[in-house]
Design a protein around this motif. Structure first.
Motif, PDB file in Angstrom:
ATOM      1  N   ASP A 173     -19.410  85.623 105.272  1.00  0.00           N
ATOM      2  CA  ASP A 173     -20.263  84.450 105.444  1.00  0.00           C
ATOM      3  C   ASP A 173     -21.719  84.761 105.777  1.00  0.00           C
ATOM      4  OD1 ASP A 173     -19.386  82.049 104.746  1.00  0.00           O
ATOM      5  OD2 ASP A 173     -19.198  81.265 106.805  1.00  0.00           O
TER       6      ASP A 173
ATOM      7  N   ARG B  55     -22.329  67.897 101.194  1.00  0.00           N
ATOM      8  CA  ARG B  55     -21.394  67.338 102.170  1.00  0.00           C
ATOM      9  C   ARG B  55     -21.884  65.966 102.600  1.00  0.00           C
ATOM     10  NH1 ARG B  55     -19.941  72.658 105.883  1.00  0.00           N
ATOM     11  NH2 ARG B  55     -18.756  73.653 104.234  1.00  0.00           N
TER      12      ARG B  55
ATOM     13  N   TYR C  57     -22.232  74.480  98.112  1.00  0.00           N
ATOM     14  CA  TYR C  57     -21.197  73.601  98.672  1.00  0.00           C
ATOM     15  C   TYR C  57     -21.263  73.535 100.199  1.00  0.00           C
ATOM     16  CZ  TYR C  57     -20.206  73.173  93.885  1.00  0.00           C
ATOM     17  OH  TYR C  57     -20.380  72.874  92.560  1.00  0.00           O
ATOM     18  N   HIS C  58     -22.162  74.277 100.790  1.00  0.00           N
ATOM     19  CA  HIS C  58     -22.487  74.058 102.206  1.00  0.00           C
ATOM     20  C   HIS C  58     -23.452  72.881 102.344  1.00  0.00           C
ATOM     21  CE1 HIS C  58     -20.505  77.610 103.860  1.00  0.00           C
ATOM     22  NE2 HIS C  58     -20.851  78.209 102.733  1.00  0.00           N
ATOM     23  N   ARG C  59     -24.172  72.600 101.267  1.00  0.00           N
ATOM     24  CA  ARG C  59     -25.104  71.465 101.282  1.00  0.00           C
ATOM     25  C   ARG C  59     -24.432  70.170 100.829  1.00  0.00           C
ATOM     26  NH1 ARG C  59     -27.684  69.547  96.512  1.00  0.00           N
ATOM     27  NH2 ARG C  59     -29.029  67.809  97.061  1.00  0.00           N
TER      28      ARG C  59
ATOM     29  N   PHE D  97     -24.994  83.712 103.289  1.00  0.00           N
ATOM     30  CA  PHE D  97     -26.185  82.900 103.583  1.00  0.00           C
ATOM     31  C   PHE D  97     -27.448  83.734 103.369  1.00  0.00           C
ATOM     32  CE2 PHE D  97     -23.092  80.357 106.091  1.00  0.00           C
ATOM     33  CZ  PHE D  97     -23.406  79.098 105.609  1.00  0.00           C
TER      34      PHE D  97
ATOM     35  N   ASN E 187     -23.131  78.894  97.826  1.00  0.00           N
ATOM     36  CA  ASN E 187     -23.947  78.301  98.895  1.00  0.00           C
ATOM     37  C   ASN E 187     -24.155  76.787  98.698  1.00  0.00           C
ATOM     38  OD1 ASN E 187     -27.062  77.956 100.043  1.00  0.00           O
ATOM     39  ND2 ASN E 187     -25.803  79.354 101.257  1.00  0.00           N
TER      40      ASN E 187
ATOM     41  N   PRO F 185     -26.789  79.227 108.450  1.00  0.00           N
ATOM     42  CA  PRO F 185     -25.748  78.257 108.813  1.00  0.00           C
ATOM     43  C   PRO F 185     -26.329  77.039 109.544  1.00  0.00           C
ATOM     44  CG  PRO F 185     -25.042  80.479 109.343  1.00  0.00           C
ATOM     45  CD  PRO F 185     -26.464  80.582 108.893  1.00  0.00           C
ATOM     46  N   ASN F 186     -25.825  75.880 109.174  1.00  0.00           N
ATOM     47  CA  ASN F 186     -26.199  74.606 109.792  1.00  0.00           C
ATOM     48  C   ASN F 186     -27.624  74.137 109.529  1.00  0.00           C
ATOM     49  OD1 ASN F 186     -23.614  74.511 110.955  1.00  0.00           O
ATOM     50  ND2 ASN F 186     -24.318  75.894 112.577  1.00  0.00           N
TER      51      ASN F 186
ATOM     52  N   SER G 140     -16.030  73.168  96.005  1.00  0.00           N
ATOM     53  CA  SER G 140     -16.446  74.571  95.979  1.00  0.00           C
ATOM     54  C   SER G 140     -16.892  74.913  94.561  1.00  0.00           C
ATOM     55  CB  SER G 140     -15.276  75.477  96.359  1.00  0.00           C
ATOM     56  OG  SER G 140     -14.284  75.415  95.340  1.00  0.00           O
TER      57      SER G 140
END
Ligand code: GLU
Ligand code: MG
Length: 457
Positions: free
Chosen positions: A446, A309, A305-307, A450, A303, A240-241, A404
């Motif tokens: 979650d 952004r 769609y966490h990038r 990851f 995963n 995460p992050n 997503s």
């Protein structure tokens, strides 16, 4: 055949001395590199006959279970048939070599669920043009294999920080040597944003060679890291992050080499303010037109769609612009001394969970659709979209992107061109596999989502 004959035959196939096992590899719909190995003694005959594979292998997602797609069950067999020109030694696994394969039917015909064949068809559809391409993968180097709740980047350096070179120098030098031993030309290599993030690029090549080279580069990077007791992950966001790991695609269309005439980059036009030809602009227009559906094939995991952004330079805005790092399509400024040759477009919303053959193939099909219809991409976005209001973005024609994997898969299904070029097999398999991954990741939650990507990619 005696042992000496096998060694001689293997030598003719480009197998390095001392190799005992040759991996016959392919990349599945989820971009996992898989394969079966044959011994040196079996190589000559297996180069011709291939190695058998159950058809369900192309109907699996991250759960590794065969999914219920009609025609993909316990019955049915295809073959892994090597492309001899992709044979490379694996310096991180002494005694082993690897060759990349097409998936063919038992009769030896191209199989309609083969990703490598999809890219070949896309290249053919570009007709008179030679497609040149380069992959730009980023990865996170870790001290150890990640475990749930444990993620240890190999360095804590800043972007392009010299400390990052020193902290990972033994690994990086070994990696570059290994890639050179494999006949790949490394161009650049550096630490990037965020702890442990690195990037290594190869020279641009013709499209199929570029995708093959990327596959070899990725598995070699992971193997060399393992040899150093470390772990390299190409997951878009492995923890995460973390800063995202992209795999930008660089593309240009060239004239084909003809007798005595050197190929020319047809994306370049020195009379244009951006140095970009009308052909390049039409290609960009095609890419933007198909962008939402394309994402299912280029940002191919939960995963991803966490990038994808804003403010992460991952191309989260549906626009194009010169050196605009937030636009999905960036036009990199030309390199001094090789202005025409270096003209290309960079497609940013792509990562290493995308099957490289499907991603690049689909990008070519989308771009060529723009070329065939002489489409116009509209004015370039010359501002940072993060500094524009919602109304200004609409006025500038910035298209909204799926947020997503589910949304991207639905957009793919709504895209007639992409669905048509995928053909009946991939059209049935791909959305089913991706939707199963969505369910699987929801079930895991979650933290394990990851983690799963950090270890699988
Ligand atoms: N890490 C960014 C991405 O996810 C790219 C940063 C860069 O421009 O190198 O695409
Ligand atoms: Mg980068």
């Amino acid at each position: 055949m005696g042992v000496a004959d096998h060694v001689e035959a293997a030598d003719r196939l480009g197998v390095a001395e001392g190799v005992e096992l040759i991996r016959f590899l392919w990349v599945d719909h989820g971009s996992i590199t898989r394969g079966k190995a044959v011994t040196l003694r079996a190589l000559t005959s297996r180069m011709v006959s291939g190695v058998g594979l159950a058809v369900t292998r192309q109907a699996t997602g991250l759960s590794d279970l065969g999914l219920p797609v009609p025609g993909y069950n316990a019955v049915g067999e295809v073959r892994l048939l090597p492309a001899p020109e992709t044979m490379v030694p694996l310096p991180h696994a002494p005694g082993s070599a690897a060759v990349l394969c097409d998936l063919v039917t038992a009769d030896g015909d191209p199989w309609d669920a083969c990703p490598r064949t999809f890219l070949k068809q896309a290249v053919e559809s570009a007709g008179e043009y030679e497609v040149m391409a380069g992959f730009e993968p980023e990865f996170t180097l870790c001290r150890t294999q990640p475990a749930p709740g444990r993620f240890e980047p190999a360095d804590d350096s800043l972007c392009f920080d010299n400390e990052g070179f020193d902290a990972t120098s033994d690994f990086a030098v070994d990696l570059v040597r290994a890639l050179h031993e494999q006949g790949l030309d490394v161009e650049t290599c550096h630490p990037e944003f965020g702890p442990g993030q690195h990037e290594l690029t190869l020279q641009p090549m013709t499209a199929l060679r570029a995708a093959d080279a990327y596959v070899t580069q990725r598995l070699t990077t992971r193997g060399v890291a393992r040899r150093h007791g470390m772990w390299a992950t190409f997951a878009p966001v492995p923890t995460p992050n973390a800063r995202g790991n992209g795999n930008h695609l660089h593309v240009s269309l060239w004239s084909r080499p003809a007798d005595g005439v050197a190929p020319v980059n047809l994306f370049a036009d020195d009379s244009d303010p951006l140095g970009l030809s009308a052909l390049a602009r039409s290609f960009i227009a095609g890419v933007l037109r198909h962008l939402p559906g394309l994402l299912a094939l280029t940002c191919a995991s939960v995963n991803s769609y966490h990038r994808l952004r804003p403010r992460l330079w991952s191309g989260a805005f549906g626009a194009w612009g010169p050196d605009n790092r937030e636009a999905a399509v960036r036009v990199p400024s030309q390199l001094g001394g090789r202005e025409a040759a270096s003209t290309n477009i960079e497609f940013k919303p792509c990562d290493s969970t995308a099957n490289p053959y499907l991603a690049l193939g689909a990008l070519i099909h989308a771009g060529m659709d723009g070329v065939r219809h002489a489409r116009d991409p509209g004015p370039a976005l010359t501002e940072d979209p993060n500094e524009m209001s919602a109304a200004e973005l609409v006025r500038a024609g910035v298209v909204a992107l799926p947020q997503s994997l589910e949304e991207a898969v639905s957009a793919l299904e709504a895209d007639d061109l992409l669905m048509s070029v995928l053909g009946p097999a991939r059209r049935a398999l791909y959305p089913t596999i991706k939707r199963a991954d969505v369910v699987e990741m929801k079930t895991l939650g979650d933290e394990l989502q990851f983690h799963t990507h950090a270890v699988r990619y």
